[in-house]
Design an enzyme around this catalytic site. Structure first.
Site, PDB file in Angstrom:
ATOM      1  N   TYR A   1      -1.475   4.400   0.430  1.00  0.00           N
ATOM      2  CA  TYR A   1      -1.003   3.197   1.516  1.00  0.00           C
ATOM      3  C   TYR A   1      -0.083   3.786   2.516  1.00  0.00           C
ATOM      4  O   TYR A   1       0.178   3.349   3.565  1.00  0.00           O
ATOM      5  CB  TYR A   1      -0.498   2.042   0.516  1.00  0.00           C
ATOM      6  CG  TYR A   1      -0.333   0.808   1.231  1.00  0.00           C
ATOM      7  CD1 TYR A   1      -1.295   0.317   1.667  1.00  0.00           C
ATOM      8  CD2 TYR A   1       1.029   0.327   1.475  1.00  0.00           C
ATOM      9  CE1 TYR A   1      -1.075  -0.944   2.377  1.00  0.00           C
ATOM     10  CE2 TYR A   1       1.337  -0.747   2.087  1.00  0.00           C
ATOM     11  CZ  TYR A   1       0.312  -1.530   2.539  1.00  0.00           C
ATOM     12  OH  TYR A   1       0.760  -2.835   3.183  1.00  0.00           O
TER      13      TYR A   1
ATOM     14  N   SER B   1       2.973  -1.766   7.848  1.00  0.00           N
ATOM     15  CA  SER B   1       4.327  -2.056   6.657  1.00  0.00           C
ATOM     16  C   SER B   1       5.406  -1.227   6.788  1.00  0.00           C
ATOM     17  O   SER B   1       5.408  -0.183   7.353  1.00  0.00           O
ATOM     18  CB  SER B   1       3.228  -1.537   5.516  1.00  0.00           C
ATOM     19  OG  SER B   1       4.226  -1.860   4.473  1.00  0.00           O
TER      20      SER B   1
END
Length: 264
Positions: A162, A148
């Site tokens: 995350y 990501s």
């Protein structure tokens, strides 16, 4: 389309979708099949895995379903060994399992931190652990991990686990790429930006008043004026998995409409 993965076997972990529409894994598995691969569509949700297989076979492609929790080493090993026994080789490993939990270090429960790290990082470790011996024996293989842009920049959401997990995926990818480059195995990552997939309605929408506001805000935050789609990720994955990317390894590729280039 050209059969860039003709006669290859691809294992896609996270090949289902968490809701109606096209998730990254579902689109990637479908595109791999369109490119000629037999795709083993693996998901923790058997119905989601079977839905993707149904799309593939409905288009005349080749696919089979597998059910597996990527944090369970024994389950991953069993699935990989069954795949190798049935098909004789595993040419492409695609790791699409990801999970974003909101919360900074004060708010986040320790168990949730560990679960987020396990789903995003340990899952990649375990699938590679069990697939790499087969790729080493055949002297070839391509691994594509989904990371990501959160790995390299703040995206506006308070999901500290995350950020940490996806940064780990990038460095894990780089380390594997260099360790196994001489053995004919390539390892790359894709860094999606702000994407419009079913996952954001499950994991991100709570940060907004409603889903419509979320879509408007995320579209506006993109340099292109719109979010990307699952097919943008799928096409990048197909390229990195194919022989057209034969001299590309160790790369973490942003697929983000320029978001990671923006200073503010």
């Amino acid at each position: 389309m050209s059969k860039r993965l003709e006669n290859k076997v691809a294992v896609v972990f996270g090949a289902g979708s968490v809701g109606p529409g096209w998730g990254n894994g579902k689109a990637t598995a479908t595109l791999f099949a369109r490119a000629g691969a037999h795709v083993v569509c693996v998901d923790v949700n058997p119905d989601a895995a079977q839905e993707t297989v149904g799309i593939i076979t409905g288009e005349g492609g080749r696919g089979s379903a597998g059910v597996c929790d990527v944090t369970n080493s024994a389950a991953v090993q069993t699935l990989v060994e069954q795949t190798a026994a049935e098909h004789g080789h595993i040419d492409v490993l695609h790791n699409n399992v990801g999970y974003a939990t909101m919360g900074g270090p004060i708010e986040l429960e320790e168990a949730t931190w560990h679960r987020t790290i396990d789903l995003n990082v340990t899952g990649c470790f375990l699938t590679c652990k069990h697939v790499l011996p087969h790729m080493l024996r055949q002297g070839s293989g391509a691994i594509v991990n989904v990371s990501s842009v959160a790995a390299i920049r703040y995206t506006g959401y308070p999901y500290v686990a995350y950020y940490a997990a996806k940064a780990a995926v990038n460095n894990f990818t780089m380390g594997l790429a260099l360790q196994y480059a001489a053995q004919g195995i390539r390892v790359n990552a894709i860094m999606p930006g702000l994407m419009n997939t079913p996952l954001i309605h499950q994991q991100i929408s709570g940060q907004y008043a409603d889903a419509d506001e979320m879509v408007r805000a995320r579209d506006a935050a993109c340099p292109t004026g719109r979010m990307g789609t699952a097919w943008d990720i799928a096409h990048a994955a197909l390229f990195l998995a194919s022989d057209e990317a034969a001299y590309i390894t160790g790369v973490s590729l942003p697929v983000d409409g320029g978001l990671s280039c923006r200073v503010a």
